[in-house]
Enzyme design. Sequence first.
Site, PDB file in Angstrom:
ATOM      1  N   GLY A  50      -2.397  -6.893 -11.523  1.00 13.91           N
ATOM      2  CA  GLY A  50      -2.293  -5.525 -12.448  1.00 13.91           C
ATOM      3  C   GLY A  50      -2.927  -5.480 -13.588  1.00 13.91           C
ATOM      4  N   LYS A  67       1.489  -9.498   0.160  1.00 10.36           N
ATOM      5  CA  LYS A  67       1.372  -8.845  -1.221  1.00 10.36           C
ATOM      6  C   LYS A  67       2.255  -7.723  -1.137  1.00 10.36           C
ATOM      7  CE  LYS A  67      -2.179  -7.000  -4.113  1.00 10.36           C
ATOM      8  NZ  LYS A  67      -2.176  -5.560  -4.311  1.00 10.36           N
ATOM      9  N   CYS A 114       0.847  -1.284  -0.025  1.00  7.71           N
ATOM     10  CA  CYS A 114      -0.143  -0.220  -0.173  1.00  7.71           C
ATOM     11  C   CYS A 114       0.817   1.312  -0.038  1.00  7.71           C
ATOM     12  CB  CYS A 114      -0.686  -0.027   1.029  1.00  7.71           C
ATOM     13  SG  CYS A 114      -1.863   1.556   1.234  1.00  7.71           S
TER      14      CYS A 114
END
Length: 333
Positions: free
Chosen positions: A219, A159, A120
């Site tokens: 993505g 992630k 993030c």
Amino acid sequence: MYGSSIAGMEIDYRNKLVLAPMVRVGTLPLRMLAAEYGADITYGEEIIDHKLLKCERRINDVLGTVDVVEKGTESVVFRTCPEERSRVVFQMGTSDAVRALRAAQIVCMDVAAVDINMGCPKAFSISGGMGAALLSKPELIQDILTTLKRNLDVPVTCKIRLLQSPKETVELARRIEKTGVSALAVHGRKVADRPRDPAKWSEIADVVAAVSIPVIANGDVFEYEDFKRIRVATGASSVMAARGALWNASMFSPKGKLPWEDVKIEYLKKSILWDNDMKSTKYTLKEMIAHYSCLELPEGKAINKSDTLADLARLYEEDKYYEHVNKSRGRSR
């Protein structure tokens, strides 16, 4: 059965379609909707460990859910149900191994896996040493993942985003693999990249070639056909969709997308069914509308003026459904 143990059971991370973690969006209604259309694994929105430690686990007999509720405010921080027990992944924001473990222990009996957010780029995450801030702290990454892996009975994953060079990303991925995690999700963008910047699928491929654990590619996945395209391009074990799934969760269906207006109504009905947080419901609906239409039209303005799920039900002529659901719970409104 609430809290039934499936200790030692491992999610198979190969050949899976995955709903990505999305803040304010990845609540129970969208997760269940995505699964209904074909998602095999569904991530919840990121929850910060500090927040979790203020919470307690409660059984909600009215809804048939397990709720993680913040003590004092009584706000539901995380809600799940037995139907998604085998596929829901709890994503956590953290910068401390001991705190992460304490927080994970609150939810681990009700989820299929625990994932640590290391990608993030938002200021609130980075300023707290969480999210993408972890990418420059491989020792801390190792400490967090190793601690969780040793002490939890559910799979542990993480992630990440791409680092400045493919070599750096590969080195970090190899280090992560050594912690014993079950899978690694890779978002094909760097921290400074914006959503409009193309995802670098070739750099995800570098990670896939360097590790033996399953890699989940993320993505620029917007259509069902993109699942195959990114897998062929990267060699990834599985594929994760974020914005495409937010805009139209039926993208997970091999039969093709349904009209977004129909998906929107299904999302609203699931929000009513699971008594979803109103702010989350409004935000998600507005994101759907903004992609396909315009929030300045009467529909968008009416959503902004809505204060309750009952208001939204009236707006979309789902009054009867709303009343039916609440009557079945023994409520009259």
